[in-house]
Structures are given as structure tokens and as C-alpha cells.
Scaffold this motif. Structure first.
Motif, PDB file in Angstrom:
ATOM      1  N   GLU A   8      14.222  10.828   7.548  1.00 44.98           N
ATOM      2  CA  GLU A   8      15.399  10.065   7.955  1.00 44.98           C
ATOM      3  C   GLU A   8      15.611   8.848   7.066  1.00 44.98           C
ATOM      4  N   ILE A   9      14.565   8.458   6.340  1.00 50.94           N
ATOM      5  CA  ILE A   9      14.647   7.313   5.427  1.00 50.94           C
ATOM      6  C   ILE A   9      15.206   7.783   4.095  1.00 50.94           C
ATOM      7  N   ASN A  10      16.247   7.131   3.634  1.00 54.44           N
ATOM      8  CA  ASN A  10      16.846   7.467   2.344  1.00 54.44           C
ATOM      9  C   ASN A  10      15.808   7.310   1.232  1.00 54.44           C
ATOM     10  N   GLY A  11      15.604   8.364   0.463  1.00 53.07           N
ATOM     11  CA  GLY A  11      14.633   8.338  -0.622  1.00 53.07           C
ATOM     12  C   GLY A  11      13.355   9.100  -0.303  1.00 53.07           C
ATOM     13  N   ILE A  12      13.161   9.449   0.964  1.00 51.14           N
ATOM     14  CA  ILE A  12      11.968  10.206   1.340  1.00 51.14           C
ATOM     15  C   ILE A  12      12.324  11.689   1.396  1.00 51.14           C
ATOM     16  N   GLY A  13      11.737  12.433   0.491  1.00 50.70           N
ATOM     17  CA  GLY A  13      11.929  13.876   0.443  1.00 50.70           C
ATOM     18  C   GLY A  13      10.613  14.580   0.689  1.00 50.70           C
ATOM     19  N   GLU A  14      10.606  15.861   0.404  1.00 47.87           N
ATOM     20  CA  GLU A  14       9.425  16.688   0.676  1.00 47.87           C
ATOM     21  C   GLU A  14       8.182  16.197  -0.070  1.00 47.87           C
ATOM     22  N   THR A  15       8.346  15.808  -1.325  1.00 48.25           N
ATOM     23  CA  THR A  15       7.190  15.354  -2.114  1.00 48.25           C
ATOM     24  C   THR A  15       6.584  14.086  -1.531  1.00 48.25           C
ATOM     25  N   ALA A  16       7.427  13.162  -1.116  1.00 46.60           N
ATOM     26  CA  ALA A  16       6.923  11.919  -0.521  1.00 46.60           C
ATOM     27  C   ALA A  16       6.247  12.203   0.815  1.00 46.60           C
ATOM     28  N   LEU A  63       0.837  -1.194   0.000  1.00 45.37           N
ATOM     29  CA  LEU A  63       0.000   0.000   0.000  1.00 45.37           C
ATOM     30  C   LEU A  63       0.879   1.254   0.000  1.00 45.37           C
ATOM     31  N   LEU A  64       1.947   1.229   0.798  1.00 41.04           N
ATOM     32  CA  LEU A  64       2.905   2.342   0.784  1.00 41.04           C
ATOM     33  C   LEU A  64       3.557   2.496  -0.581  1.00 41.04           C
ATOM     34  N   GLU A  65       3.891   1.378  -1.204  1.00 42.41           N
ATOM     35  CA  GLU A  65       4.475   1.429  -2.552  1.00 42.41           C
ATOM     36  C   GLU A  65       3.575   2.193  -3.516  1.00 42.41           C
ATOM     37  N   LEU A  66       2.283   1.932  -3.460  1.00 40.94           N
ATOM     38  CA  LEU A  66       1.351   2.600  -4.366  1.00 40.94           C
ATOM     39  C   LEU A  66       1.347   4.111  -4.144  1.00 40.94           C
ATOM     40  N   VAL A  67       1.410   4.532  -2.891  1.00 39.25           N
ATOM     41  CA  VAL A  67       1.450   5.964  -2.579  1.00 39.25           C
ATOM     42  C   VAL A  67       2.777   6.559  -3.037  1.00 39.25           C
ATOM     43  N   LEU A  68       3.872   5.881  -2.712  1.00 38.18           N
ATOM     44  CA  LEU A  68       5.203   6.403  -3.033  1.00 38.18           C
ATOM     45  C   LEU A  68       5.496   6.405  -4.530  1.00 38.18           C
ATOM     46  N   PHE A  69       4.908   5.464  -5.252  1.00 37.21           N
ATOM     47  CA  PHE A  69       5.111   5.388  -6.705  1.00 37.21           C
ATOM     48  C   PHE A  69       4.733   6.706  -7.382  1.00 37.21           C
ATOM     49  N   LEU A  70       3.690   7.351  -6.893  1.00 37.08           N
ATOM     50  CA  LEU A  70       3.254   8.623  -7.461  1.00 37.08           C
ATOM     51  C   LEU A  70       4.144   9.785  -7.023  1.00 37.08           C
ATOM     52  N   ILE A 120       7.486   9.504  -5.953  1.00 35.48           N
ATOM     53  CA  ILE A 120       8.908   9.321  -6.274  1.00 35.48           C
ATOM     54  C   ILE A 120       8.998   8.673  -7.652  1.00 35.48           C
ATOM     55  N   PRO A 121       8.996   9.494  -8.705  1.00 35.47           N
ATOM     56  CA  PRO A 121       8.993   8.937 -10.057  1.00 35.47           C
ATOM     57  C   PRO A 121      10.333   8.291 -10.419  1.00 35.47           C
ATOM     58  N   GLN A 122      10.260   7.319 -11.292  1.00 32.58           N
ATOM     59  CA  GLN A 122      11.433   6.666 -11.876  1.00 32.58           C
ATOM     60  C   GLN A 122      12.369   6.072 -10.826  1.00 32.58           C
ATOM     61  N   ARG A 123      11.797   5.463  -9.799  1.00 31.17           N
ATOM     62  CA  ARG A 123      12.605   4.813  -8.774  1.00 31.17           C
ATOM     63  C   ARG A 123      11.837   3.615  -8.244  1.00 31.17           C
ATOM     64  N   ASP A 124      12.573   2.563  -7.932  1.00 30.66           N
ATOM     65  CA  ASP A 124      11.963   1.399  -7.299  1.00 30.66           C
ATOM     66  C   ASP A 124      11.657   1.772  -5.850  1.00 30.66           C
ATOM     67  N   VAL A 125      10.398   1.870  -5.509  1.00 32.76           N
ATOM     68  CA  VAL A 125      10.010   2.331  -4.179  1.00 32.76           C
ATOM     69  C   VAL A 125       9.797   1.191  -3.183  1.00 32.76           C
ATOM     70  N   LYS A 126       9.888  -0.048  -3.650  1.00 33.48           N
ATOM     71  CA  LYS A 126       9.692  -1.185  -2.740  1.00 33.48           C
ATOM     72  C   LYS A 126      10.675  -1.148  -1.561  1.00 33.48           C
ATOM     73  N   PRO A 127      11.991  -0.931  -1.784  1.00 37.01           N
ATOM     74  CA  PRO A 127      12.902  -0.876  -0.643  1.00 37.01           C
ATOM     75  C   PRO A 127      12.584   0.280   0.321  1.00 37.01           C
ATOM     76  N   VAL A 128      12.157   1.408  -0.221  1.00 38.13           N
ATOM     77  CA  VAL A 128      11.806   2.560   0.614  1.00 38.13           C
ATOM     78  C   VAL A 128      10.588   2.216   1.466  1.00 38.13           C
ATOM     79  N   ALA A 129       9.587   1.610   0.853  1.00 34.18           N
ATOM     80  CA  ALA A 129       8.377   1.218   1.587  1.00 34.18           C
ATOM     81  C   ALA A 129       8.714   0.235   2.701  1.00 34.18           C
ATOM     82  N   LYS A 130       9.566  -0.732   2.402  1.00 36.67           N
ATOM     83  CA  LYS A 130       9.939  -1.722   3.422  1.00 36.67           C
ATOM     84  C   LYS A 130      10.736  -1.075   4.555  1.00 36.67           C
ATOM     85  N   GLN A 131      11.598  -0.112   4.235  1.00 37.50           N
ATOM     86  CA  GLN A 131      12.343   0.600   5.279  1.00 37.50           C
ATOM     87  C   GLN A 131      11.388   1.375   6.185  1.00 37.50           C
TER      88      GLN A 131
END
Length: 81
Positions: free
Chosen positions: A54-62, A13-20, A22-33
Motif C-alpha cells: 500500500e506504500i508507494n514505492g514498495i513492490g514485490e522485491t522490497a 535501518l529500513l533505508e539500508l534494507v530498502l536501498f538494496l 529499490i535501486p536508483q531511488r531515494d528510499v528515505k521517504p519510503v522508509a519514513k512512510q
């Protein structure tokens, strides 16, 4: 999507949110973190923005995307939908 959404693990479910967000990146590892750090989907969307970043890959847009989901969930529970 009613039965399907309930069948999704929290990280998917997090992957689906993050996919929108964080474009052009595999968000599965970010979601699992996020799940590893916070414990559940609900705890992720409720977390403070600084802690999310604090999670690598999570910025303001996410963070905005996650907080939008939180605000939407709160409105649904208040019956304001």
C-alpha cells in the motif's frame, strides 16, 4: 556494527534494507512512510505483504527483502544462526 546498529533510528535501518531492494531511488521517504504507517522497524517487517504494498514505492522485491529480514530475525531468536 554492533554499537552502530543500536544507534540507528528505525527508519535508517529500513533505508539500508530498502536501498538494496529499490535501486536508483531515494528510499528515505519510503522508509519514513513505512514507519509512519506501521510504527516501528519490527512492525514493518512483520506486516502483511499486501499492507506493505500500500506504500508507494514498495513492490514485490522490497517485500521479499523485508520478509527475508523478518525470517532472519526469527531464526536468530530461535538460536538457529
Amino acid at each position: 556494527m554492533d554499537a552502530g546498529a543500536d544507534a540507528l533510528p528505525d527508519y535508517e535501518l529500513l533505508e539500508l534494507v530498502l536501498f538494496l531492494a529499490i535501486p536508483q531511488r531515494d528510499v528515505k521517504p519510503v522508509a519514513k512512510q513505512l514507519i509512519d504507517k506501521f510504527g516501528s522497524f519490527a512492525e514493518v517487517i512483520s506486516a502483511e505483504p499486501a499492507r506493505l504494498k500500500e506504500i508507494n514505492g514498495i513492490g514485490e522485491t522490497a517485500v521479499i527483502a523485508l520478509k527475508t529480514v523478518q525470517a532472519s530475525a526469527q531464526r536468530l531468536t530461535k538460536g538457529e544462526a
